[in-house]
Design a protein around this motif. Sequence first.
Motif, PDB file in Angstrom:
ATOM      1  N   PRO A  78      11.575   2.239  -2.462  1.00 17.64           N
ATOM      2  CA  PRO A  78      10.720   2.536  -3.628  1.00 17.64           C
ATOM      3  C   PRO A  78      10.880   1.548  -4.769  1.00 17.64           C
ATOM      4  N   TYR A  79      12.139   1.187  -5.101  1.00 16.73           N
ATOM      5  CA  TYR A  79      12.338   0.253  -6.211  1.00 16.73           C
ATOM      6  C   TYR A  79      11.787  -1.133  -5.874  1.00 16.73           C
ATOM      7  N   SER A 108       0.841  -1.194   0.000  1.00 21.32           N
ATOM      8  CA  SER A 108       0.000   0.000   0.000  1.00 21.32           C
ATOM      9  C   SER A 108       0.875   1.243   0.000  1.00 21.32           C
ATOM     10  N   ALA A 109       0.290   2.374  -0.378  1.00 22.33           N
ATOM     11  CA  ALA A 109       1.016   3.647  -0.359  1.00 22.33           C
ATOM     12  C   ALA A 109       1.153   4.128   1.076  1.00 22.33           C
ATOM     13  N   PRO A 110       2.236   4.859   1.434  1.00 17.49           N
ATOM     14  CA  PRO A 110       3.384   5.121   0.567  1.00 17.49           C
ATOM     15  C   PRO A 110       4.421   3.988   0.673  1.00 17.49           C
ATOM     16  N   ILE A 111       4.299   3.002  -0.088  1.00 17.06           N
ATOM     17  CA  ILE A 111       5.205   1.850  -0.189  1.00 17.06           C
ATOM     18  C   ILE A 111       5.373   1.170   1.168  1.00 17.06           C
ATOM     19  N   LEU A 112       4.271   0.683   1.705  1.00 21.77           N
ATOM     20  CA  LEU A 112       4.273  -0.066   2.963  1.00 21.77           C
ATOM     21  C   LEU A 112       3.784  -1.482   2.670  1.00 21.77           C
ATOM     22  N   LEU A 113       4.411  -2.446   3.312  1.00 20.20           N
ATOM     23  CA  LEU A 113       4.055  -3.844   3.084  1.00 20.20           C
ATOM     24  C   LEU A 113       3.507  -4.464   4.365  1.00 20.20           C
ATOM     25  N   SER A 114       2.347  -5.089   4.243  1.00 17.97           N
ATOM     26  CA  SER A 114       1.776  -5.863   5.348  1.00 17.97           C
ATOM     27  C   SER A 114       1.641  -7.307   4.871  1.00 17.97           C
ATOM     28  N   THR A 116       4.800  -4.907  -6.381  1.00 21.32           N
ATOM     29  CA  THR A 116       3.499  -4.720  -7.026  1.00 21.32           C
ATOM     30  C   THR A 116       3.441  -5.448  -8.362  1.00 21.32           C
ATOM     31  N   GLN A 117       4.532  -5.371  -9.128  1.00 22.40           N
ATOM     32  CA  GLN A 117       4.572  -6.031 -10.419  1.00 22.40           C
ATOM     33  C   GLN A 117       4.555  -7.549 -10.271  1.00 22.40           C
ATOM     34  N   ASP A 118       5.351  -8.069  -9.314  1.00 22.25           N
ATOM     35  CA  ASP A 118       5.388  -9.517  -9.093  1.00 22.25           C
ATOM     36  C   ASP A 118       4.028 -10.040  -8.650  1.00 22.25           C
ATOM     37  N   GLN A 119       3.380  -9.280  -7.776  1.00 22.23           N
ATOM     38  CA  GLN A 119       2.070  -9.699  -7.300  1.00 22.23           C
ATOM     39  C   GLN A 119       1.065  -9.718  -8.449  1.00 22.23           C
ATOM     40  N   SER A 120       1.190  -8.758  -9.346  1.00 21.30           N
ATOM     41  CA  SER A 120       0.302  -8.719 -10.503  1.00 21.30           C
ATOM     42  C   SER A 120       0.588  -9.884 -11.452  1.00 21.30           C
TER      43      SER A 120
END
Length: 212
Positions: free
Chosen positions: A134-135, A62-68, A141-145
Amino acid sequence: MSVKECTHHKNKGRNLLRKLCAGFFILAFIVLLTFLITWAILQPKKPRFTLQDATIYSFNVSAPILLSSNFQITVSSRNPNDRIGVYYDKLDVFASYHSQQITYFTAIQPVYQGHKDTNVWSPFIYGTNVPVAPYNGASLTQDQSDGAISLLIKLNGRVRWRVGRFISGRYHIHVTCPAYIPFGNKQNSAIPGIVVGAGIKYQLSQRCSVNV
Protein backbone atom coordinates in the motif's frame (compact mmCIF):
# COMPACT_ATOMS: atom_id res chain seq x y z
CA MET A 1 58.48 -57.90 26.66
CA SER A 2 55.02 -57.48 25.20
CA VAL A 3 54.57 -54.15 27.02
CA LYS A 4 57.71 -52.72 25.44
CA GLU A 5 56.58 -53.78 21.96
CA CYS A 6 53.15 -52.19 22.49
CA THR A 7 54.74 -48.90 23.62
CA HIS A 8 57.06 -48.99 20.61
CA HIS A 9 54.13 -49.41 18.21
CA LYS A 10 52.23 -46.54 19.87
CA ASN A 11 55.19 -44.19 19.55
CA LYS A 12 55.66 -45.22 15.95
CA GLY A 13 51.98 -44.54 15.20
CA ARG A 14 52.18 -41.10 16.83
CA ASN A 15 55.25 -40.18 14.83
CA LEU A 16 53.53 -41.23 11.61
CA LEU A 17 50.47 -39.16 12.50
CA ARG A 18 52.66 -36.12 13.23
CA LYS A 19 54.42 -36.51 9.89
CA LEU A 20 51.09 -36.78 8.05
CA CYS A 21 49.74 -33.65 9.77
CA ALA A 22 52.93 -31.74 9.04
CA GLY A 23 52.80 -32.81 5.39
CA PHE A 24 49.17 -31.75 5.12
CA PHE A 25 49.86 -28.29 6.57
CA ILE A 26 52.88 -27.80 4.31
CA LEU A 27 50.83 -28.77 1.25
CA ALA A 28 47.97 -26.46 2.30
CA PHE A 29 50.46 -23.62 2.80
CA ILE A 30 51.97 -24.16 -0.65
CA VAL A 31 48.53 -24.20 -2.31
CA LEU A 32 47.45 -21.04 -0.45
CA LEU A 33 50.72 -19.29 -1.29
CA THR A 34 50.40 -20.23 -4.97
CA PHE A 35 46.83 -18.94 -5.02
CA LEU A 36 47.82 -15.63 -3.40
CA ILE A 37 50.75 -15.11 -5.78
CA THR A 38 48.57 -15.90 -8.81
CA TRP A 39 45.85 -13.57 -7.51
CA ALA A 40 48.38 -10.77 -7.00
CA ILE A 41 49.84 -11.21 -10.50
CA LEU A 42 46.48 -11.34 -12.27
CA GLN A 43 44.92 -8.54 -10.19
CA PRO A 44 41.33 -9.62 -10.96
CA LYS A 45 38.66 -6.96 -11.26
CA LYS A 46 34.89 -7.27 -11.16
CA PRO A 47 32.90 -6.79 -14.39
CA ARG A 48 31.66 -3.24 -14.96
CA PHE A 49 27.97 -2.78 -15.72
CA THR A 50 26.27 0.30 -17.19
CA LEU A 51 22.55 0.92 -17.63
CA GLN A 52 22.49 2.70 -20.98
CA ASP A 53 18.80 3.39 -21.61
CA ALA A 54 15.22 2.44 -20.84
CA THR A 55 12.21 2.40 -23.16
CA ILE A 56 8.85 2.70 -21.40
CA TYR A 57 5.87 1.04 -23.13
CA SER A 58 3.43 0.97 -20.22
CA PHE A 59 3.40 1.70 -16.50
CA ASN A 60 0.02 1.73 -14.78
CA VAL A 61 -1.03 1.56 -11.15
CA SER A 62 -4.61 0.38 -10.64
CA ALA A 63 -6.83 -0.56 -7.69
CA PRO A 64 -6.46 -2.48 -5.50
CA ILE A 65 -2.80 -1.42 -5.73
CA LEU A 66 -1.78 -3.54 -8.72
CA LEU A 67 1.03 -2.58 -11.07
CA SER A 68 1.26 -3.48 -14.75
CA SER A 69 4.45 -2.45 -16.52
CA ASN A 70 6.33 -3.17 -19.70
CA PHE A 71 9.66 -1.65 -20.60
CA GLN A 72 12.95 -2.52 -22.25
CA ILE A 73 16.38 -1.71 -20.93
CA THR A 74 19.85 -1.77 -22.47
CA VAL A 75 22.64 -2.80 -20.13
CA SER A 76 26.29 -3.40 -20.99
CA SER A 77 28.92 -5.43 -19.19
CA ARG A 78 32.66 -5.00 -19.70
CA ASN A 79 35.37 -7.38 -18.52
CA PRO A 80 38.31 -5.15 -17.47
CA ASN A 81 40.74 -8.05 -16.95
CA ASP A 82 43.69 -8.78 -19.24
CA ARG A 83 44.04 -12.48 -18.38
CA ILE A 84 40.72 -13.52 -16.87
CA GLY A 85 37.57 -14.53 -18.74
CA VAL A 86 34.06 -14.59 -17.26
CA TYR A 87 31.35 -17.22 -17.73
CA TYR A 88 27.87 -15.83 -17.06
CA ASP A 89 26.13 -19.13 -16.29
CA LYS A 90 22.92 -17.52 -15.05
CA LEU A 91 21.69 -13.94 -15.07
CA ASP A 92 18.17 -12.75 -14.18
CA VAL A 93 17.08 -9.12 -14.47
CA PHE A 94 14.14 -7.43 -12.74
CA ALA A 95 13.04 -4.04 -11.41
CA SER A 96 12.43 -3.07 -7.81
CA TYR A 97 10.87 -0.04 -6.16
CA HIS A 98 11.53 0.84 -2.52
CA SER A 99 12.98 -2.66 -1.86
CA GLN A 100 9.99 -4.44 -3.47
CA GLN A 101 10.24 -6.45 -6.66
CA ILE A 102 7.71 -5.04 -9.14
CA THR A 103 8.39 -7.14 -12.28
CA TYR A 104 8.95 -10.76 -13.13
CA PHE A 105 12.41 -12.23 -13.63
CA THR A 106 13.73 -12.07 -17.20
CA ALA A 107 16.54 -14.51 -17.98
CA ILE A 108 19.57 -13.51 -20.03
CA GLN A 109 21.19 -16.22 -22.12
CA PRO A 110 24.44 -17.69 -20.69
CA VAL A 111 27.54 -16.30 -22.36
CA TYR A 112 31.33 -16.30 -22.09
CA GLN A 113 33.03 -12.91 -21.88
CA GLY A 114 36.66 -12.80 -22.99
CA HIS A 115 39.46 -10.50 -21.89
CA LYS A 116 38.53 -6.81 -22.26
CA ASP A 117 35.31 -7.82 -24.05
CA THR A 118 31.97 -6.04 -23.76
CA ASN A 119 28.51 -7.59 -23.94
CA VAL A 120 25.29 -5.63 -24.48
CA TRP A 121 21.86 -6.97 -23.56
CA SER A 122 18.42 -5.45 -24.24
CA PRO A 123 15.91 -7.53 -22.27
CA PHE A 124 12.22 -6.71 -21.81
CA ILE A 125 11.11 -6.34 -18.19
CA TYR A 126 7.42 -6.61 -17.43
CA GLY A 127 4.78 -7.54 -14.91
CA THR A 128 0.99 -7.87 -15.12
CA ASN A 129 -1.16 -6.99 -12.11
CA VAL A 130 1.74 -7.36 -9.69
CA PRO A 131 0.55 -6.71 -6.10
CA VAL A 132 2.25 -3.69 -4.57
CA ALA A 133 2.50 -2.76 -0.90
CA PRO A 134 0.00 0.00 0.00
CA TYR A 135 2.70 2.53 0.89
CA ASN A 136 4.51 1.80 -2.39
CA GLY A 137 1.29 2.08 -4.37
CA ALA A 138 0.72 5.59 -3.04
CA SER A 139 4.34 6.55 -3.75
CA LEU A 140 4.16 5.15 -7.29
CA THR A 141 1.02 7.12 -8.04
CA GLN A 142 2.59 10.29 -6.68
CA ASP A 143 5.86 9.78 -8.58
CA GLN A 144 3.99 9.12 -11.79
CA SER A 145 2.01 12.30 -11.27
CA ASP A 146 5.22 14.26 -10.59
CA GLY A 147 6.71 13.01 -13.87
CA ALA A 148 9.59 10.77 -12.75
CA ILE A 149 10.25 7.58 -10.84
CA SER A 150 13.40 6.16 -9.24
CA LEU A 151 13.72 2.42 -9.81
CA LEU A 152 16.48 -0.08 -9.24
CA ILE A 153 17.28 -2.43 -12.12
CA LYS A 154 18.86 -5.54 -10.63
CA LEU A 155 20.72 -8.45 -12.19
CA ASN A 156 21.39 -11.52 -10.07
CA GLY A 157 23.10 -14.71 -11.13
CA ARG A 158 26.19 -16.90 -11.06
CA VAL A 159 29.57 -16.48 -12.73
CA ARG A 160 32.77 -18.47 -13.13
CA TRP A 161 36.28 -17.17 -13.78
CA ARG A 162 38.62 -18.61 -16.40
CA VAL A 163 42.41 -18.30 -16.34
CA GLY A 164 43.99 -20.25 -19.20
CA ARG A 165 42.48 -23.73 -18.90
CA PHE A 166 41.59 -23.34 -15.25
CA ILE A 167 37.90 -22.60 -14.54
CA SER A 168 36.82 -21.65 -11.03
CA GLY A 169 33.71 -22.68 -9.15
CA ARG A 170 30.52 -20.64 -9.32
CA TYR A 171 30.21 -17.31 -7.57
CA HIS A 172 27.07 -15.25 -6.97
CA ILE A 173 26.95 -11.87 -8.70
CA HIS A 174 24.61 -9.03 -7.73
CA VAL A 175 24.31 -5.94 -9.92
CA THR A 176 22.29 -2.87 -8.94
CA CYS A 177 21.61 -0.05 -11.42
CA PRO A 178 19.81 3.11 -10.26
CA ALA A 179 17.33 4.28 -12.90
CA TYR A 180 15.74 7.71 -12.69
CA ILE A 181 13.08 7.47 -15.37
CA PRO A 182 10.99 10.51 -16.34
CA PHE A 183 7.42 9.75 -17.41
CA GLY A 184 3.84 10.49 -16.46
CA ASN A 185 3.82 14.29 -16.50
CA LYS A 186 6.41 14.50 -19.26
CA GLN A 187 6.32 18.30 -19.43
CA ASN A 188 8.30 18.34 -16.16
CA SER A 189 10.83 15.76 -17.34
CA ALA A 190 14.44 16.88 -17.05
CA ILE A 191 15.61 14.10 -19.39
CA PRO A 192 14.19 14.27 -22.94
CA GLY A 193 12.76 11.09 -24.39
CA ILE A 194 12.77 9.75 -27.94
CA VAL A 195 9.59 8.21 -29.34
CA VAL A 196 10.27 4.59 -30.34
CA GLY A 197 7.22 2.91 -31.81
CA ALA A 198 4.65 2.76 -28.99
CA GLY A 199 7.20 3.65 -26.31
CA ILE A 200 9.49 6.46 -25.22
CA LYS A 201 13.21 5.85 -24.91
CA TYR A 202 15.34 7.63 -22.30
CA GLN A 203 19.14 7.75 -22.36
CA LEU A 204 20.43 7.06 -18.85
CA SER A 205 24.14 6.05 -19.00
CA GLN A 206 24.05 5.07 -15.33
CA ARG A 207 26.98 3.19 -13.74
CA CYS A 208 25.93 0.13 -11.71
CA SER A 209 27.32 -1.31 -8.50
CA VAL A 210 28.62 -4.90 -8.66
CA ASN A 211 29.10 -7.39 -5.83
CA VAL A 212 30.62 -10.84 -6.36
